[in-house]
Scaffold this motif. Structure first.
Motif, PDB file in Angstrom:
ATOM      1  N   TYR A 298      71.343  -9.630  63.687  1.00  0.00           N
ATOM      2  CA  TYR A 298      70.193  -8.802  63.311  1.00  0.00           C
ATOM      3  C   TYR A 298      70.057  -8.547  61.795  1.00  0.00           C
ATOM      4  CZ  TYR A 298      68.868  -3.682  63.316  1.00  0.00           C
ATOM      5  OH  TYR A 298      68.396  -2.431  63.061  1.00  0.00           O
TER       6      TYR A 298
ATOM      7  N   ILE B 120      69.548  12.237  58.810  1.00  0.00           N
ATOM      8  CA  ILE B 120      69.277  13.456  59.572  1.00  0.00           C
ATOM      9  C   ILE B 120      70.109  13.404  60.854  1.00  0.00           C
ATOM     10  CG2 ILE B 120      67.459  14.797  60.733  1.00  0.00           C
ATOM     11  CD1 ILE B 120      67.134  14.684  57.660  1.00  0.00           C
TER      12      ILE B 120
ATOM     13  N   MET C 156      66.862  -9.216  59.094  1.00  0.00           N
ATOM     14  CA  MET C 156      66.393  -8.165  58.169  1.00  0.00           C
ATOM     15  C   MET C 156      66.359  -8.699  56.731  1.00  0.00           C
ATOM     16  SD  MET C 156      67.846  -4.311  58.068  1.00  0.00           S
ATOM     17  CE  MET C 156      67.731  -3.349  56.573  1.00  0.00           C
TER      18      MET C 156
ATOM     19  N   ASP D 167      63.291 -10.816  56.369  1.00  0.00           N
ATOM     20  CA  ASP D 167      62.099  -9.959  56.212  1.00  0.00           C
ATOM     21  C   ASP D 167      61.890  -9.613  54.731  1.00  0.00           C
ATOM     22  OD1 ASP D 167      62.107  -9.803  58.988  1.00  0.00           O
ATOM     23  OD2 ASP D 167      62.984  -7.789  59.057  1.00  0.00           O
TER      24      ASP D 167
ATOM     25  N   VAL E  29      64.695   2.989  52.799  1.00  0.00           N
ATOM     26  CA  VAL E  29      65.361   3.097  54.117  1.00  0.00           C
ATOM     27  C   VAL E  29      66.197   4.366  54.176  1.00  0.00           C
ATOM     28  CG1 VAL E  29      65.599   0.672  54.871  1.00  0.00           C
ATOM     29  CG2 VAL E  29      67.190   1.603  53.188  1.00  0.00           C
ATOM     30  N   GLY E  30      66.626   4.708  55.388  1.00  0.00           N
ATOM     31  CA  GLY E  30      67.601   5.780  55.571  1.00  0.00           C
ATOM     32  C   GLY E  30      68.996   5.241  55.258  1.00  0.00           C
TER      33      GLY E  30
ATOM     34  N   HIS F 146      63.333  -7.514  65.989  1.00  0.00           N
ATOM     35  CA  HIS F 146      64.568  -6.719  66.004  1.00  0.00           C
ATOM     36  C   HIS F 146      64.693  -5.924  67.305  1.00  0.00           C
ATOM     37  CE1 HIS F 146      64.948  -7.291  61.555  1.00  0.00           C
ATOM     38  NE2 HIS F 146      66.216  -7.274  61.890  1.00  0.00           N
TER      39      HIS F 146
ATOM     40  N   SER G  11      69.595  11.764  53.500  1.00  0.00           N
ATOM     41  CA  SER G  11      69.126  10.433  53.874  1.00  0.00           C
ATOM     42  C   SER G  11      69.605  10.099  55.275  1.00  0.00           C
ATOM     43  CB  SER G  11      69.662   9.410  52.878  1.00  0.00           C
ATOM     44  OG  SER G  11      71.056   9.559  52.768  1.00  0.00           O
TER      45      SER G  11
ATOM     46  N   ASP H  82      71.575   4.831  56.971  1.00  0.00           N
ATOM     47  CA  ASP H  82      72.250   3.937  57.935  1.00  0.00           C
ATOM     48  C   ASP H  82      71.959   2.457  57.672  1.00  0.00           C
ATOM     49  OD1 ASP H  82      69.580   4.272  58.683  1.00  0.00           O
ATOM     50  OD2 ASP H  82      69.991   3.969  60.804  1.00  0.00           O
ATOM     51  N   GLN H  83      70.972   2.144  56.841  1.00  0.00           N
ATOM     52  CA  GLN H  83      70.631   0.741  56.573  1.00  0.00           C
ATOM     53  C   GLN H  83      71.236   0.213  55.273  1.00  0.00           C
ATOM     54  OE1 GLN H  83      69.099  -1.208  58.779  1.00  0.00           O
ATOM     55  NE2 GLN H  83      69.003   0.558  60.142  1.00  0.00           N
TER      56      GLN H  83
ATOM     57  N   GLY I 251      64.111  12.021  61.932  1.00  0.00           N
ATOM     58  CA  GLY I 251      65.020  11.236  61.088  1.00  0.00           C
ATOM     59  C   GLY I 251      64.290  10.032  60.505  1.00  0.00           C
ATOM     60  N   ASN I 252      63.532   9.326  61.337  1.00  0.00           N
ATOM     61  CA  ASN I 252      62.748   8.184  60.843  1.00  0.00           C
ATOM     62  C   ASN I 252      61.744   8.655  59.802  1.00  0.00           C
ATOM     63  OD1 ASN I 252      62.708   7.274  64.225  1.00  0.00           O
ATOM     64  ND2 ASN I 252      63.756   6.052  62.695  1.00  0.00           N
TER      65      ASN I 252
ATOM     66  N   LYS J 236      74.174  10.949  64.255  1.00  0.00           N
ATOM     67  CA  LYS J 236      72.856  10.698  63.674  1.00  0.00           C
ATOM     68  C   LYS J 236      71.762  11.042  64.690  1.00  0.00           C
ATOM     69  CE  LYS J 236      71.550   6.402  63.347  1.00  0.00           C
ATOM     70  NZ  LYS J 236      71.442   4.979  63.054  1.00  0.00           N
ATOM     71  N   MET J 237      70.649  11.610  64.228  1.00  0.00           N
ATOM     72  CA  MET J 237      69.492  11.746  65.116  1.00  0.00           C
ATOM     73  C   MET J 237      69.015  10.344  65.469  1.00  0.00           C
ATOM     74  SD  MET J 237      65.889  13.812  64.552  1.00  0.00           S
ATOM     75  CE  MET J 237      66.582  15.452  64.517  1.00  0.00           C
TER      76      MET J 237
ATOM     77  N   LYS K 292      66.917   7.465  68.367  1.00  0.00           N
ATOM     78  CA  LYS K 292      65.955   7.221  69.448  1.00  0.00           C
ATOM     79  C   LYS K 292      66.665   7.045  70.779  1.00  0.00           C
ATOM     80  CE  LYS K 292      63.400   4.196  66.357  1.00  0.00           C
ATOM     81  NZ  LYS K 292      63.197   2.804  65.976  1.00  0.00           N
TER      82      LYS K 292
ATOM     83  N   GLN L  96      61.647  -0.279  63.894  1.00  0.00           N
ATOM     84  CA  GLN L  96      61.664  -0.899  65.223  1.00  0.00           C
ATOM     85  C   GLN L  96      60.729  -0.168  66.188  1.00  0.00           C
ATOM     86  OE1 GLN L  96      65.192  -2.343  67.125  1.00  0.00           O
ATOM     87  NE2 GLN L  96      66.426  -1.621  65.427  1.00  0.00           N
TER      88      GLN L  96
HETATM   89  P1  TYM Z   1      65.142   1.707  62.554  1.00  0.00           P
HETATM   90  O1  TYM Z   1      63.955   1.303  63.329  1.00  0.00           O
HETATM   91  O2  TYM Z   1      66.400   2.044  63.302  1.00  0.00           O
HETATM   92  O3  TYM Z   1      64.800   2.985  61.676  1.00  0.00           O
HETATM   93  C1  TYM Z   1      63.652   3.000  60.830  1.00  0.00           C
HETATM   94  C2  TYM Z   1      63.977   3.745  59.558  1.00  0.00           C
HETATM   95  O4  TYM Z   1      64.380   5.093  59.852  1.00  0.00           O
HETATM   96  C3  TYM Z   1      65.625   5.376  59.222  1.00  0.00           C
HETATM   97  N1  TYM Z   1      66.390   6.311  60.089  1.00  0.00           N
HETATM   98  C4  TYM Z   1      66.912   7.473  59.659  1.00  0.00           C
HETATM   99  N2  TYM Z   1      66.899   8.069  58.450  1.00  0.00           N
HETATM  100  C5  TYM Z   1      67.506   9.266  58.349  1.00  0.00           C
HETATM  101  N3  TYM Z   1      68.143   9.892  59.392  1.00  0.00           N
HETATM  102  C6  TYM Z   1      68.171   9.331  60.618  1.00  0.00           C
HETATM  103  N4  TYM Z   1      68.761   9.963  61.634  1.00  0.00           N
HETATM  104  C7  TYM Z   1      67.540   8.060  60.788  1.00  0.00           C
HETATM  105  N5  TYM Z   1      67.377   7.218  61.853  1.00  0.00           N
HETATM  106  C8  TYM Z   1      66.678   6.167  61.395  1.00  0.00           C
HETATM  107  C9  TYM Z   1      66.323   4.032  59.094  1.00  0.00           C
HETATM  108  O5  TYM Z   1      67.297   4.050  58.087  1.00  0.00           O
HETATM  109  C10 TYM Z   1      65.159   3.113  58.792  1.00  0.00           C
HETATM  110  O6  TYM Z   1      64.870   3.127  57.404  1.00  0.00           O
HETATM  111  N6  TYM Z   1      66.915  -2.598  60.721  1.00  0.00           N
HETATM  112  C11 TYM Z   1      65.946  -1.560  60.535  1.00  0.00           C
HETATM  113  C12 TYM Z   1      64.525  -2.053  60.489  1.00  0.00           C
HETATM  114  C13 TYM Z   1      64.265  -3.202  59.563  1.00  0.00           C
HETATM  115  C14 TYM Z   1      64.113  -3.125  58.159  1.00  0.00           C
HETATM  116  C15 TYM Z   1      63.836  -4.461  57.743  1.00  0.00           C
HETATM  117  C16 TYM Z   1      64.207  -2.081  57.239  1.00  0.00           C
HETATM  118  C17 TYM Z   1      64.073  -4.484  59.924  1.00  0.00           C
HETATM  119  N7  TYM Z   1      63.800  -5.261  58.826  1.00  0.00           N
HETATM  120  C18 TYM Z   1      63.636  -4.749  56.393  1.00  0.00           C
HETATM  121  C19 TYM Z   1      63.999  -2.398  55.881  1.00  0.00           C
HETATM  122  C20 TYM Z   1      63.726  -3.712  55.467  1.00  0.00           C
HETATM  123  C21 TYM Z   1      66.037  -0.562  61.670  1.00  0.00           C
HETATM  124  O7  TYM Z   1      66.490  -0.884  62.744  1.00  0.00           O
HETATM  125  O8  TYM Z   1      65.473   0.650  61.416  1.00  0.00           O
END
Ligand code: TYM
Length: 333
Positions: free
Chosen positions: A129, A189, A133, A136, A147-148, A46, A187, A150-151, A18-19, A198-199, A201, A10
């Protein structure tokens, strides 16, 4: 055989460590393997599930592309684009929202967290939402989604939607059932200020995260101020697992340096956190500071970033428009 990779980030500003460790670092590794075909999407549709200032959103879309490139994704090998420019995403999301069940969405923990106490005031987009996804992912016949942690639940929902569509329309393999690619360790942070969160934004305190645009001094300062417990460094894995902040910091060190937890524990066992933090700062600065410099450089090259998005959206559109056409036929439009 190569993998078909799709993932999204996003464009909501403050992309952080974390990202990077949960997702973007894996994008780079997957992109480097020539057998894979990779699509990395800046998911601006999103982003608007919560209020966005249009000017900030425009800048954040570019900043997300700059972050992909600065981290090492090669735009010649991977498709980089923003979601709103490929209309099949919105169309497929609507059709799939007629496949997904309320009961499935009601189980999504991220909605509950993000909507907070005042669910009535959350946007419908925030609720649905995960269906966008799924759209997508499924439009690109994706086999693997990095992905991390949380997904993970959203990925499971995507698989359920794909399976139900395939069953309902009696098209066994029309939608590929995608596999999540989630790091085995670290996976998720955690915040530098609270090892149980969670770390993120959206966390108010900037000291809670290391932004990918932070410079050397900011990184050193944040690690110095990172919360720890009063005990010396842990001396075994069992102890480590009971101490959230120590676990997170050592996890970050391990992910960035490639050293095992055992090795790190062995080296710092019983020592003060300050000594460990000096080493951790060094590792984070070595990896993140050059990315930060490159992001800032690229942000001055707006035309270049826009060109990458434009070319990426053409390529993405070629793939997604074919799939949505087939979806239309199956549904009976
Ligand atoms: P988003 O934008 O919140 O985060 C992007 C990616 O970063 C990972 N992430 C983390 N990983 C480890 N520790 C953390 N603290 C941390 N914070 C974020 C997320 O797991 C993610 O992989 N819905 C999704 C975006 C999305 C998407 C998709 C992902 C939209 N369509 C299709 C995969 C496939 C999101 O909001 O990620």
């Amino acid at each position: 055989m190569g993998k078909k990779i799709f993932s999204g980030v996003q464009p909501t500003g403050n992309l952080h460590l974390g990202n990077y460790l949960g997702a973007i670092k894996n994008f780079v590794d997957l992109n480097n393997n020539n057998e894979n075909s990779c699509v990395f999407c800046v998911v601006d549709l999103h982003a608007i599930t919560v209020n966005q200032d249009p000017k900030d959103l425009r800048n954040n879309i570019r900043e997300t592309v700059a972050t992909f490139l600065a981290s090492g994704i090669d735009a010649k090998k991977s498709i980089i684009f923003n979601q709103s420019k490929v209309s099949a995403h919105s169309e497929a999301a609507w059709i799939l929202s007629c496949i997904a069940r309320m009961g499935w969405l009601n189980r999504m923990t991220q909605f509950k967290e993000k909507a907070g106490k005042d669910k009535e005031k959350a946007s419908i987009g925030l609720y649905s939402y995960p269906v966008l996804m799924a759209a997508d992912i499924l439009l690109y016949d994706t086999t693997h989604v990095p992905v991390g942690d949380d997904q993970k639940q959203h990925l499971e929902l995507c698989r359920d939607i794909a399976q139900k569509f395939n069953n309902d329309f009696e098209v066994k393999d029309f939608f590929k059932i995608p596999e999540p690619l989630i790091q085995k360790q670290f996976s998720r942070i955690m915040s530098l200020k609270d090892g149980s969160r969670k770390m993120s934004k959206s966390e108010l305190s900037d000291l809670s995260r290391i932004n990918l645009t932070d410079d050397k001094d900011q990184i050193i300062n944040k690690i110095k101020k990172a919360k720890t417990d009063p005990l010396p460094m842990p001396s075994n894995l069992e102890e480590l697992n009971k101490r959230a902040e120590a676990r997170n910091l050592i996890g970050i060190y391990s992910s960035l340096s490639g050293l095992t937890l055992e090795k790190i524990i062995q080296e710092f066992s019983g020592k003060n956190f300050s000594e460990f933090k000096d080493n951790l700062s060094q590792v984070v600065v070595d990896k993140i500071a050059p990315i930060s410099v490159e992001i800032k450089k690229l942000l001055n090259e707006k035309d270049y970033l826009d060109k990458i998005l434009l070319e990426g959206s053409k390529k993405a559109n070629d793939i997604a428009s074919k799939k949505i056409k087939k979806i239309h036929e199956l549904v009976g439009f």
